[in-house]
Motif scaffolding. Structure first.
Motif: not given
Length: 128
Positions: A56-62
């Motif tokens: 979840v958090l890994g793609y949050l920035d993108d």
């Protein structure tokens, strides 16, 4: 739906590249240039601050941080300069996505610093 997302991603890439061109333009105020440079550096960095494998958090920035940063930077840049940079970006994006190596080095330095701090704190905690 996939085509729609793909179109949105291409438009976002073009906007980021237009910001890259805009932050180098002397007609843009200094605060907008600095903010746009940070957004562009992060967006074009091959390394994310939050790694994608983290659920979840890994793609949050993108999905959230980059579009939000782009939207804020666009509001700071004068409209005539932005229009000119968008036209240049459309032509330049046909050649591929530029990579910001300086931003990659900064992100790697942040991760290494955090890792070193974690090791230091763990070692201090383990001492009797």
């Amino acid at each position: 739906m996939y085509e729609r997302l793909e179109g949105w991603a291409k438009k976002l890439k073009a906007e980021v590249y237009a910001l890259y061109l805009a932050y180098r333009d002397p007609r843009v105020p200094l605060y907008a240039r600095v903010f746009a440079a940070v957004v562009v550096g992060y967006a074009f960095s091959p390394i994310d601050l939050i790694p994608d494998p983290i659920p979840v958090l890994g793609y949050l920035d993108d999905l959230v941080l980059v579009p939000l940063g782009v939207a804020l930077a666009i509001r700071m840049i004068p409209a005539p300069v932005l229009a000119e940079c968008r036209a240049k970006a459309r032509g330049a994006m046909a050649g591929g996505k530029p990579v910001n190596k300086v931003a990659a080095v900064v992100v790697v330095a942040v991760w290494l610093s955090l890792a070193a701090l974690a090791v230091f704190l763990f070692a201090a905690w383990m001492r009797p």
